[in-house]
Design a protein around this motif. Structure first.
Motif, PDB file in Angstrom:
ATOM      1  N   GLN A   4      -1.359  -5.490  -1.863  1.00  0.00           N
ATOM      2  CA  GLN A   4      -0.895  -6.659  -2.621  1.00  0.00           C
ATOM      3  C   GLN A   4      -2.051  -7.390  -3.304  1.00  0.00           C
ATOM      4  O   GLN A   4      -1.907  -7.924  -4.401  1.00  0.00           O
ATOM      5  N   PHE A   5      -3.186  -7.390  -2.611  1.00  0.00           N
ATOM      6  CA  PHE A   5      -4.329  -8.215  -3.015  1.00  0.00           C
ATOM      7  C   PHE A   5      -4.730  -8.041  -4.491  1.00  0.00           C
ATOM      8  O   PHE A   5      -4.761  -9.026  -5.239  1.00  0.00           O
ATOM      9  N   PRO A   6      -5.041  -6.796  -4.940  1.00  0.00           N
ATOM     10  CA  PRO A   6      -5.415  -6.683  -6.365  1.00  0.00           C
ATOM     11  C   PRO A   6      -4.241  -6.916  -7.304  1.00  0.00           C
ATOM     12  O   PRO A   6      -4.417  -7.424  -8.410  1.00  0.00           O
ATOM     13  N   LEU A   7      -3.040  -6.571  -6.831  1.00  0.00           N
ATOM     14  CA  LEU A   7      -1.862  -6.632  -7.693  1.00  0.00           C
ATOM     15  C   LEU A   7      -1.490  -8.072  -8.055  1.00  0.00           C
ATOM     16  O   LEU A   7      -1.313  -8.404  -9.226  1.00  0.00           O
ATOM     17  N   ILE A   8      -1.409  -8.940  -7.035  1.00  0.00           N
ATOM     18  CA  ILE A   8      -0.951 -10.314  -7.314  1.00  0.00           C
ATOM     19  C   ILE A   8      -2.013 -11.134  -8.048  1.00  0.00           C
ATOM     20  O   ILE A   8      -1.712 -12.144  -8.659  1.00  0.00           O
ATOM     21  N   ARG A   9      -3.267 -10.668  -7.994  1.00  0.00           N
ATOM     22  CA  ARG A   9      -4.312 -11.404  -8.717  1.00  0.00           C
ATOM     23  C   ARG A   9      -4.463 -10.957 -10.165  1.00  0.00           C
ATOM     24  O   ARG A   9      -4.924 -11.726 -11.002  1.00  0.00           O
ATOM     25  N   ASN A  10      -4.117  -9.707 -10.400  1.00  0.00           N
ATOM     26  CA  ASN A  10      -4.340  -9.180 -11.752  1.00  0.00           C
ATOM     27  C   ASN A  10      -3.061  -8.998 -12.561  1.00  0.00           C
ATOM     28  O   ASN A  10      -3.132  -8.825 -13.765  1.00  0.00           O
ATOM     29  N   LYS A  11      -1.915  -8.986 -11.883  1.00  0.00           N
ATOM     30  CA  LYS A  11      -0.646  -8.880 -12.614  1.00  0.00           C
ATOM     31  C   LYS A  11       0.258 -10.014 -12.147  1.00  0.00           C
ATOM     32  O   LYS A  11       1.221  -9.811 -11.402  1.00  0.00           O
ATOM     33  N   ARG A  12      -0.113 -11.211 -12.581  1.00  0.00           N
ATOM     34  CA  ARG A  12       0.544 -12.426 -12.088  1.00  0.00           C
ATOM     35  C   ARG A  12       1.988 -12.560 -12.563  1.00  0.00           C
ATOM     36  O   ARG A  12       2.744 -13.346 -12.005  1.00  0.00           O
ATOM     37  N   HIS A  13       2.353 -11.802 -13.607  1.00  0.00           N
ATOM     38  CA  HIS A  13       3.714 -11.910 -14.127  1.00  0.00           C
ATOM     39  C   HIS A  13       4.723 -11.171 -13.239  1.00  0.00           C
ATOM     40  O   HIS A  13       5.927 -11.364 -13.387  1.00  0.00           O
ATOM     41  N   LEU A  14       4.254 -10.327 -12.316  1.00  0.00           N
ATOM     42  CA  LEU A  14       5.179  -9.545 -11.489  1.00  0.00           C
ATOM     43  C   LEU A  14       5.913 -10.427 -10.486  1.00  0.00           C
ATOM     44  O   LEU A  14       5.324 -11.357  -9.918  1.00  0.00           O
ATOM     45  N   THR A  15       7.192 -10.127 -10.266  1.00  0.00           N
ATOM     46  CA  THR A  15       7.951 -10.872  -9.259  1.00  0.00           C
ATOM     47  C   THR A  15       7.652 -10.256  -7.887  1.00  0.00           C
ATOM     48  O   THR A  15       7.098  -9.153  -7.804  1.00  0.00           O
ATOM     49  N   GLY A  16       8.048 -10.962  -6.835  1.00  0.00           N
ATOM     50  CA  GLY A  16       7.837 -10.462  -5.470  1.00  0.00           C
ATOM     51  C   GLY A  16       8.477  -9.100  -5.266  1.00  0.00           C
ATOM     52  O   GLY A  16       7.908  -8.214  -4.622  1.00  0.00           O
ATOM     53  N   LYS A  17       9.686  -8.937  -5.874  1.00  0.00           N
ATOM     54  CA  LYS A  17      10.415  -7.674  -5.730  1.00  0.00           C
ATOM     55  C   LYS A  17       9.640  -6.535  -6.409  1.00  0.00           C
ATOM     56  O   LYS A  17       9.525  -5.427  -5.858  1.00  0.00           O
ATOM     57  N   GLU A  18       9.094  -6.823  -7.589  1.00  0.00           N
ATOM     58  CA  GLU A  18       8.339  -5.792  -8.323  1.00  0.00           C
ATOM     59  C   GLU A  18       7.053  -5.410  -7.579  1.00  0.00           C
ATOM     60  O   GLU A  18       6.667  -4.239  -7.567  1.00  0.00           O
ATOM     61  N   VAL A  19       6.427  -6.410  -6.975  1.00  0.00           N
ATOM     62  CA  VAL A  19       5.207  -6.140  -6.188  1.00  0.00           C
ATOM     63  C   VAL A  19       5.555  -5.220  -5.019  1.00  0.00           C
ATOM     64  O   VAL A  19       4.874  -4.212  -4.770  1.00  0.00           O
ATOM     65  N   ASN A  20       6.634  -5.553  -4.310  1.00  0.00           N
ATOM     66  CA  ASN A  20       7.050  -4.718  -3.161  1.00  0.00           C
ATOM     67  C   ASN A  20       7.387  -3.303  -3.601  1.00  0.00           C
ATOM     68  O   ASN A  20       7.048  -2.332  -2.918  1.00  0.00           O
ATOM     69  N   GLU A  21       8.052  -3.196  -4.749  1.00  0.00           N
ATOM     70  CA  GLU A  21       8.404  -1.861  -5.267  1.00  0.00           C
ATOM     71  C   GLU A  21       7.153  -1.044  -5.570  1.00  0.00           C
ATOM     72  O   GLU A  21       7.068   0.137  -5.227  1.00  0.00           O
ATOM     73  N   ALA A  22       6.179  -1.711  -6.218  1.00  0.00           N
ATOM     74  CA  ALA A  22       4.923  -1.019  -6.574  1.00  0.00           C
ATOM     75  C   ALA A  22       4.211  -0.536  -5.310  1.00  0.00           C
ATOM     76  O   ALA A  22       3.687   0.586  -5.267  1.00  0.00           O
ATOM     77  N   ILE A  23       4.208  -1.394  -4.279  1.00  0.00           N
ATOM     78  CA  ILE A  23       3.542  -1.026  -3.016  1.00  0.00           C
ATOM     79  C   ILE A  23       4.255   0.165  -2.381  1.00  0.00           C
ATOM     80  O   ILE A  23       3.617   1.141  -1.962  1.00  0.00           O
ATOM     81  N   ASN A  24       5.587   0.094  -2.321  1.00  0.00           N
ATOM     82  CA  ASN A  24       6.353   1.199  -1.723  1.00  0.00           C
ATOM     83  C   ASN A  24       6.146   2.501  -2.503  1.00  0.00           C
ATOM     84  O   ASN A  24       5.986   3.563  -1.900  1.00  0.00           O
ATOM     85  N   ASN A  25       6.130   2.406  -3.830  1.00  0.00           N
ATOM     86  CA  ASN A  25       5.953   3.615  -4.657  1.00  0.00           C
ATOM     87  C   ASN A  25       4.608   4.284  -4.409  1.00  0.00           C
ATOM     88  O   ASN A  25       4.528   5.500  -4.231  1.00  0.00           O
ATOM     89  N   VAL A  26       3.554   3.451  -4.381  1.00  0.00           N
ATOM     90  CA  VAL A  26       2.219   4.041  -4.219  1.00  0.00           C
ATOM     91  C   VAL A  26       2.047   4.598  -2.802  1.00  0.00           C
ATOM     92  O   VAL A  26       1.433   5.660  -2.606  1.00  0.00           O
ATOM     93  N   LEU A  27       2.632   3.916  -1.825  1.00  0.00           N
ATOM     94  CA  LEU A  27       2.531   4.424  -0.440  1.00  0.00           C
ATOM     95  C   LEU A  27       3.329   5.719  -0.292  1.00  0.00           C
ATOM     96  O   LEU A  27       2.915   6.638   0.424  1.00  0.00           O
ATOM     97  N   GLU A  28       4.442   5.771  -0.973  1.00  0.00           N
ATOM     98  CA  GLU A  28       5.279   6.971  -0.915  1.00  0.00           C
ATOM     99  C   GLU A  28       4.542   8.162  -1.557  1.00  0.00           C
ATOM    100  O   GLU A  28       4.580   9.271  -1.035  1.00  0.00           O
ATOM    101  N   SER A  29       3.842   7.866  -2.650  1.00  0.00           N
ATOM    102  CA  SER A  29       3.147   8.959  -3.352  1.00  0.00           C
ATOM    103  C   SER A  29       2.003   9.532  -2.529  1.00  0.00           C
ATOM    104  O   SER A  29       1.594  10.663  -2.735  1.00  0.00           O
ATOM    105  N   ILE A  30       1.466   8.747  -1.580  1.00  0.00           N
ATOM    106  CA  ILE A  30       0.406   9.294  -0.716  1.00  0.00           C
ATOM    107  C   ILE A  30       0.949   9.629   0.682  1.00  0.00           C
ATOM    108  O   ILE A  30       0.198  10.005   1.582  1.00  0.00           O
ATOM    109  N   GLY A  31       2.264   9.457   0.851  1.00  0.00           N
ATOM    110  CA  GLY A  31       2.912   9.847   2.104  1.00  0.00           C
ATOM    111  C   GLY A  31       2.591   8.956   3.292  1.00  0.00           C
ATOM    112  O   GLY A  31       2.537   9.436   4.430  1.00  0.00           O
ATOM    113  N   LEU A  32       2.367   7.666   3.052  1.00  0.00           N
ATOM    114  CA  LEU A  32       2.028   6.779   4.179  1.00  0.00           C
ATOM    115  C   LEU A  32       2.887   5.509   4.188  1.00  0.00           C
ATOM    116  O   LEU A  32       2.408   4.429   4.530  1.00  0.00           O
TER     117      LEU A  32
END
Lengths: 272, 253
Positions: free
Chosen positions: B107-135
């Motif tokens: 979350q740390f780099p995301l919420i500081r550099n993409k401030r326009h994202l909503t909480g839901k979009e941040v969570n989605e981005a986190i889940n997507n990237v974790l899914e892509s690395i299988g963790l």
């Protein structure tokens, strides 16, 4: 163009150059600290503001120090009263105890004792935490992820110590007075109201202001020293230990010097 | 054939020394769009210093580094910050923030550099990237609870969350068991294919270099002593290059 400050190791350590090298390093450190302070004032006003981190650090600095400060303040109140009583009693002046305690605690003891406790507890914590982050490349990781680590880590901590020290100092003063009241009440049966009326009657507006200014300066000093030492930690875990240790020693040293200077200025203003 | 305009990273005659000891002594290399380049070299040969110069963490004493057309050592703080949004840096030690959970780390780099994202979009981005690395199952774990391989992958995920154009990997397989090394190597290739990144992989592991890189550059005595495809670079009389190859593959007699 903003040039990055690079931390180099010590200058060559041939025996004959050792003393001159130490003097040179001392002045380099002084220059480094001034640059650090300058950067703090530059970054502190510039958005974005790390409000949640500042609040978190205020909680760490303030709330988490309450137990230690309460115990220390209470004991100081009792011990100072007990130690002062025989001297005043020999002049038949034990009724002056509340005033004496009020002046001593508000003017000197509360800010100084709070600052020394904060230097030990908070200064070492900041030095070790940031030092550990530095040697494990967490600060570099923040920087490359386009976050300003100075603003997030240093500015928030320096603001927290600067804002919290005056509050903690007043809290220490209050607890010390309560401790003193218990002792005075047990020996002289003085009422709560009479004790606090006597204690505050000698306290002037200048005393209160001086106490707040002292606490602000001490808080700023502890925050800056802890962050500076942490940010400049090198050489792995050994460096983390050294950063924590130096944060405490340098903070305490500076607090005593500042105490002496502020007392001189306040006494001058008081016309003494 | 790579074109001149495809050059993403251009390093020209870079020199760097510490306390009078020369670490880099005239490094020159061009890296093209979509290319994975492995930089091989012994410990202390200046590999990590080189990628820290590319990321703007260190300044070169001499020479120039152009990343995405911008000269790194002439940028001001704001320009450097904008450039860094396009660069992902995976540290040797992973450099996860110890006091934060995996989710907070991402979350740390995301919420500081993409401030326009909503909480839901941040969570989605986190889940997507974790899914892509299988963790995905490590979401609420602290870094101390993760294995070495998991830490490396989360470190890579933290850089991927900003969708960088360039990835810099500092010793991605060091200190890991052979099976985890293979997983990390696959992940690096996967990142190149899925995110279309240009990468520099700093390593002294030839298997990692062979698996992940399109081109190899070998650094010794502060200079590149051999550059090219994996099968080409070791066809040289240079003892430093041959010795490096022998140490990796002929370890037992």
């Amino acid at each position: 163009m903003e040039k990055k400050k690079e931390v180099y190791g010590s200058v060559p350590s041939q025996k004959k150059h050792r003393i001159s090298n130490k003097i040179t390093n001392f002045f380099i450190s002084i220059y480094g600290i001034f640059q650090f302070i300058k950067r703090f004032f530059k970054e502190a006003w510039r958005p974005p503001y790390e409000v949640s981190e500042i609040i978190k650090q205020c909680y760490n600095v303030g709330y988490r120090s309450l137990a230690l400060i309460s115990l220390t303040g209470f004991i100081i109140g009792i011990v100072f009263t007990k130690q002062s009583r025989p001297s005043l009693a020999s002049f038949g002046a034990t009724s002056w105890l509340p005033s004496l305690i009020g002046i001593a605690v508000i003017r000197a003891l509360a800010p100084l004792i709070t600052a020394l406790i904060a230097a030990g507890k908070i200064g070492s914590n900041i030095g070790a935490e940031l030092g550990s982050m530095k040697v494990t490349e967490q600060i570099d990781a923040m920087e490359v992820s386009a976050t300003n680590p100075f603003k997030f880590l240093a500015v928030s901590r320096i603001l927290a110590t600067t804002l919290m020290l005056p509050l903690l100092s007043f809290y220490t003063a209050f607890i010390a007075m309560i401790g003193s009241f218990f002792n005075v009440h047990a020996n002289e049966s003085t009422s709560f109201t009479a004790f606090f009326k006597d204690a505050f009657i000698q306290i002037s507006f200048l005393d209160l202001n001086a106490s707040i200014i002292k606490a602000l300066v001490f808080g700023f000093t502890i925050g800056v020293t802890g962050c500076y030492k942490g940010f400049n930690a090198t050489k792995g875990t050994e460096g983390v230990g050294r950063a924590a240790n130096e944060a405490v020693v340098v903070s305490m040293f500076l607090v005593f010097i500042e105490e002496m200077l502020i007392v001189q200025v306040v006494n001058y203003l008081r016309g003494m | 054939m790579n074109k001149e305009e495809d050059i993403i990273i251009a390093i020209n005659d870079v020199e760097k020394s510490f306390n009078g000891i020369s670490v880099l002594n005239g490094i020159t290399i061009n890296i093209h769009k979509g290319e994975n380049v492995a930089i091989l070299g012994r410990s202390g040969s200046g590999k990590s210093v080189l990628i820290k110069i590319i990321a703007g963490l260190l300044l070169p004493d001499k020479g120039s580094v152009h990343v995405l057309g911008m000269e790194v050592n002439t940028l001001n703080a704001r320009e450097l910050q904008q450039l860094r949004l396009k660069i992902g840096f995976s540290f040797q030690s992973s450099a996860l923030y110890d006091s934060m959970t995996v989710k907070e780390n991402l979350q740390f780099p995301l919420i500081r550099n993409k401030r326009h994202l909503t909480g839901k979009e941040v969570n989605e981005a986190i889940n997507n990237v974790l899914e892509s690395i299988g963790l995905l199952d490590t979401l609420h774990k602290m870094p101390a609870e993760l294995s070495g391989g998991q830490r490396k992958r989360i470190g890579i995920a933290r850089t991927l969350i900003l969708n960088p154009e360039i990835m810099l990997y500092d010793e991605p397989t060091s200190g890991l068991d052979p099976i985890t090394c293979v997983e990390i190597n696959h992940l690096i290739k996967h990142v190149q294919e899925q995110y279309n990144t240009t990468s520099i992989i700093i390593t002294h592991d030839l298997t990692c270099a062979k698996t992940t890189a399109d081109n190899i550059a070998i650094i010794a005595d502060g200079k590149f002593v051999s550059q090219g495809k994996f099968n080409e670079v070791f066809h040289t009389a240079d003892k430093r290059v041959k010795g490096f190859y022998d140490y990796n593959f002929i370890t037992m007699k």
